[in-house]
Design an enzyme around this catalytic site. Structure first.
Site, PDB file in Angstrom:
ATOM      1  N   LYS A 256       0.765  -0.992  -0.020  1.00  0.00           N
ATOM      2  CA  LYS A 256      -0.111   0.031   0.089  1.00  0.00           C
ATOM      3  C   LYS A 256       0.849   1.229   0.002  1.00  0.00           C
ATOM      4  O   LYS A 256       0.804   2.105  -0.804  1.00  0.00           O
ATOM      5  CB  LYS A 256      -0.968   0.074   1.289  1.00  0.00           C
ATOM      6  CG  LYS A 256      -1.828  -1.224   1.321  1.00  0.00           C
ATOM      7  CD  LYS A 256      -2.957  -1.147   2.594  1.00  0.00           C
ATOM      8  CE  LYS A 256      -1.997  -1.097   3.683  1.00  0.00           C
ATOM      9  NZ  LYS A 256      -1.623  -2.252   4.217  1.00  0.00           N
TER      10      LYS A 256
ATOM     11  N   ARG B   5      11.792  -0.359  12.050  1.00  0.00           N
ATOM     12  CA  ARG B   5      10.452  -0.395  12.676  1.00  0.00           C
ATOM     13  C   ARG B   5      10.343  -1.456  13.699  1.00  0.00           C
ATOM     14  O   ARG B   5      10.388  -2.812  13.191  1.00  0.00           O
ATOM     15  CB  ARG B   5       9.331  -0.539  11.323  1.00  0.00           C
ATOM     16  CG  ARG B   5       9.085   0.874  10.826  1.00  0.00           C
ATOM     17  CD  ARG B   5       7.788   0.464   9.652  1.00  0.00           C
ATOM     18  NE  ARG B   5       6.757  -0.243  10.010  1.00  0.00           N
ATOM     19  CZ  ARG B   5       5.737  -0.241   9.190  1.00  0.00           C
ATOM     20  NH1 ARG B   5       5.814   0.335   8.071  1.00  0.00           N
ATOM     21  NH2 ARG B   5       4.563  -1.008   9.445  1.00  0.00           N
TER      22      ARG B   5
ATOM     23  N   ARG C  31       0.225  -9.119  13.049  1.00  0.00           N
ATOM     24  CA  ARG C  31      -0.473  -8.325  12.424  1.00  0.00           C
ATOM     25  C   ARG C  31      -1.272  -8.794  11.358  1.00  0.00           C
ATOM     26  O   ARG C  31      -2.346  -8.316  10.928  1.00  0.00           O
ATOM     27  CB  ARG C  31       0.882  -7.197  11.718  1.00  0.00           C
ATOM     28  CG  ARG C  31       1.226  -6.280  12.897  1.00  0.00           C
ATOM     29  CD  ARG C  31       2.582  -6.081  12.213  1.00  0.00           C
ATOM     30  NE  ARG C  31       2.513  -5.172  10.994  1.00  0.00           N
ATOM     31  CZ  ARG C  31       3.629  -4.941  10.405  1.00  0.00           C
ATOM     32  NH1 ARG C  31       4.804  -5.435  10.791  1.00  0.00           N
ATOM     33  NH2 ARG C  31       3.479  -4.228   8.938  1.00  0.00           N
TER      34      ARG C  31
HETATM   35  P1  B4P Z   1       4.530  -1.367   2.114  1.00  0.00           P
HETATM   36  O1  B4P Z   1       4.126  -0.734   0.933  1.00  0.00           O
HETATM   37  O2  B4P Z   1       5.295  -0.817   3.117  1.00  0.00           O
HETATM   38  O3  B4P Z   1       3.361  -2.188   2.901  1.00  0.00           O
HETATM   39  P2  B4P Z   1       2.260  -1.646   3.687  1.00  0.00           P
HETATM   40  O4  B4P Z   1       1.009  -2.380   2.863  1.00  0.00           O
HETATM   41  O5  B4P Z   1       2.017  -0.291   3.432  1.00  0.00           O
HETATM   42  O6  B4P Z   1       2.378  -1.904   5.258  1.00  0.00           O
HETATM   43  P3  B4P Z   1       1.935  -1.877   6.495  1.00  0.00           P
HETATM   44  O7  B4P Z   1       0.532  -2.292   6.650  1.00  0.00           O
HETATM   45  O8  B4P Z   1       2.744  -2.685   7.505  1.00  0.00           O
HETATM   46  O9  B4P Z   1       1.873  -0.431   7.333  1.00  0.00           O
HETATM   47  P4  B4P Z   1       1.171   0.591   8.074  1.00  0.00           P
HETATM   48  O10 B4P Z   1       2.013   1.744   8.231  1.00  0.00           O
HETATM   49  O11 B4P Z   1      -0.260   0.975   7.339  1.00  0.00           O
HETATM   50  O12 B4P Z   1       5.509  -2.885   1.628  1.00  0.00           O
HETATM   51  C1  B4P Z   1       6.040  -3.798   2.640  1.00  0.00           C
HETATM   52  C2  B4P Z   1       7.277  -4.168   2.025  1.00  0.00           C
HETATM   53  O13 B4P Z   1       7.140  -4.608   0.829  1.00  0.00           O
HETATM   54  C3  B4P Z   1       8.332  -2.793   1.599  1.00  0.00           C
HETATM   55  O14 B4P Z   1       9.641  -3.051   2.295  1.00  0.00           O
HETATM   56  C4  B4P Z   1       8.533  -2.764   0.346  1.00  0.00           C
HETATM   57  O15 B4P Z   1       9.550  -2.359  -0.367  1.00  0.00           O
HETATM   58  C5  B4P Z   1       8.113  -4.233  -0.161  1.00  0.00           C
HETATM   59  N1  B4P Z   1       7.364  -4.376  -1.448  1.00  0.00           N
HETATM   60  C6  B4P Z   1       6.422  -3.590  -1.844  1.00  0.00           C
HETATM   61  N2  B4P Z   1       5.788  -4.034  -3.004  1.00  0.00           N
HETATM   62  C7  B4P Z   1       6.695  -4.973  -3.405  1.00  0.00           C
HETATM   63  C8  B4P Z   1       6.344  -5.760  -4.579  1.00  0.00           C
HETATM   64  N3  B4P Z   1       5.718  -5.746  -5.606  1.00  0.00           N
HETATM   65  N4  B4P Z   1       7.640  -6.753  -4.584  1.00  0.00           N
HETATM   66  C9  B4P Z   1       8.325  -7.118  -3.736  1.00  0.00           C
HETATM   67  N5  B4P Z   1       8.448  -6.217  -2.574  1.00  0.00           N
HETATM   68  C10 B4P Z   1       7.467  -5.370  -2.432  1.00  0.00           C
HETATM   69  O16 B4P Z   1       0.580   0.103   9.356  1.00  0.00           O
HETATM   70  C11 B4P Z   1       1.529  -0.110  10.561  1.00  0.00           C
HETATM   71  C12 B4P Z   1       0.742  -0.291  11.941  1.00  0.00           C
HETATM   72  O17 B4P Z   1       0.106   1.164  12.296  1.00  0.00           O
HETATM   73  C13 B4P Z   1      -0.362  -1.292  11.907  1.00  0.00           C
HETATM   74  O18 B4P Z   1      -0.033  -2.602  12.284  1.00  0.00           O
HETATM   75  C14 B4P Z   1      -1.353  -0.547  13.039  1.00  0.00           C
HETATM   76  O19 B4P Z   1      -0.656  -1.108  14.435  1.00  0.00           O
HETATM   77  C15 B4P Z   1      -1.173   0.736  12.945  1.00  0.00           C
HETATM   78  N6  B4P Z   1      -2.246   1.273  12.220  1.00  0.00           N
HETATM   79  C16 B4P Z   1      -2.139   1.953  11.093  1.00  0.00           C
HETATM   80  N7  B4P Z   1      -3.271   2.437  10.482  1.00  0.00           N
HETATM   81  C17 B4P Z   1      -4.332   2.076  11.322  1.00  0.00           C
HETATM   82  C18 B4P Z   1      -5.613   2.285  11.466  1.00  0.00           C
HETATM   83  N8  B4P Z   1      -6.315   2.680  10.530  1.00  0.00           N
HETATM   84  N9  B4P Z   1      -6.242   1.731  12.851  1.00  0.00           N
HETATM   85  C19 B4P Z   1      -5.728   1.225  13.622  1.00  0.00           C
HETATM   86  N10 B4P Z   1      -4.440   1.132  13.572  1.00  0.00           N
HETATM   87  C20 B4P Z   1      -3.500   1.289  12.411  1.00  0.00           C
END
Ligand code: B4P
Length: 196
Positions: free
Chosen positions: A14, A134, A146
């Site tokens: 995302k 992180r 998670r």
């Molecule tokens: P990201 O792109 O960083 O993943 P994400 O889905 O955004 O991550 P996440 O769900 O952990 O984060 P959030 O901050 O929302 O990609 C992950 C990795 O994969 C990266 O290293 C990237 O380089 C790699 N990658 C991406 N695309 C790729 C591909 N095509 N091929 C290979 N590798 C690839 O949440 C963090 C925490 O915040 C939650 O656990 C929760 O505690 C809290 N939180 C956030 N929003 C909340 C809400 N609305 N309600 C309650 N808690 C919340």
């Protein structure tokens, strides 16, 4: 306005895809994860409270994140649209978001849901944990927590938007550019229809 929810489990890409989408479509990026991490970095009372949940792999309480999004919407008048990344993550957050947007005479146009296997998610997050600093990527147990939290509380959020026929499932495995191109095709198609 054109408002998108980018949806999917932790590690589905995302954050990665959001960066590219906001640049191409001139949208305001609202990532609750980034907003929370910024509160933690500034050691605000909200950040200190949120950290306890995030470090364990749990969701932060709804009232906290809904309040943050409410403020962010008010602080960004006149934008072309919002890209919500990591929000909503519970049914209560989804209902609150609908109400907040209705107050601004707009709504969600589409939920783009990234589909990635659990094995690939764990692999990506463990890899990110090697360099990101992180705490929630730091060990596989928290990563698994998670993913369980996602299945328990977040996966059903898609049903909320499915009722309105607004969910598009997009393959989230492949190169970053391949996935970006799939997302753009969907957005270009939907922009022509424009729901809200
Ligand atoms: P990201 O792109 O960083 O993943 P994400 O889905 O955004 O991550 P996440 O769900 O952990 O984060 P959030 O901050 O929302 O990609 C992950 C990795 O994969 C990266 O290293 C990237 O380089 C790699 N990658 C991406 N695309 C790729 C591909 N095509 N091929 C290979 N590798 C690839 O949440 C963090 C925490 O915040 C939650 O656990 C929760 O505690 C809290 N939180 C956030 N929003 C909340 C809400 N609305 N309600 C309650 N808690 C919340």
């Amino acid at each position: 306005m054109f408002n998108i929810i980018l949806f999917g489990p932790p590690g589905s890409g995302k954050g990665t895809q959001s960066e590219k989408l906001i640049a191409k479509y001139n949208l305001k990026h609202l990532s609750t994860g980034d907003l929370l991490r910024s509160e933690i970095a500034r050691q605000t009372s909200l950040g200190l409270e949120a950290k306890k949940y995030m470090d364990e792999g749990n969701l932060v309480p709804d009232a906290v994140v809904i309040g943050m999004i409410d403020d962010a919407l008010d602080n960004n008048p006149g934008v072309e649209g919002f890209l919500f990344d990591g929000f909503p993550r519970t049914a209560i957050q989804a209902e609150a978001l609908d109400e907040l947007l209705a107050r601004k005479n707009t709504c969600i146009d589409v939920m783009l849901a990234l589909v990635v296997s659990e094995e690939e998610l764990v692999k990506r997050l463990v890899k990110r944990g090697e360099t990101s600093g992180r705490a929630d990527d730091d060990n596989e147990q928290v990563i698994r927590a998670r993913l369980i939290e996602y299945q328990k509380k977040t996966a059903a959020v898609a049903d909320h938007y499915r009722k309105e026929n607004k969910v598009d499932m997009v393959k989230g495995e492949g190169t970053i550019d391949e996935i970006f191109s799939l997302l753009c095709s969907e957005i270009d198609r939907l922009k022509a229809l424009h729901n809200c």
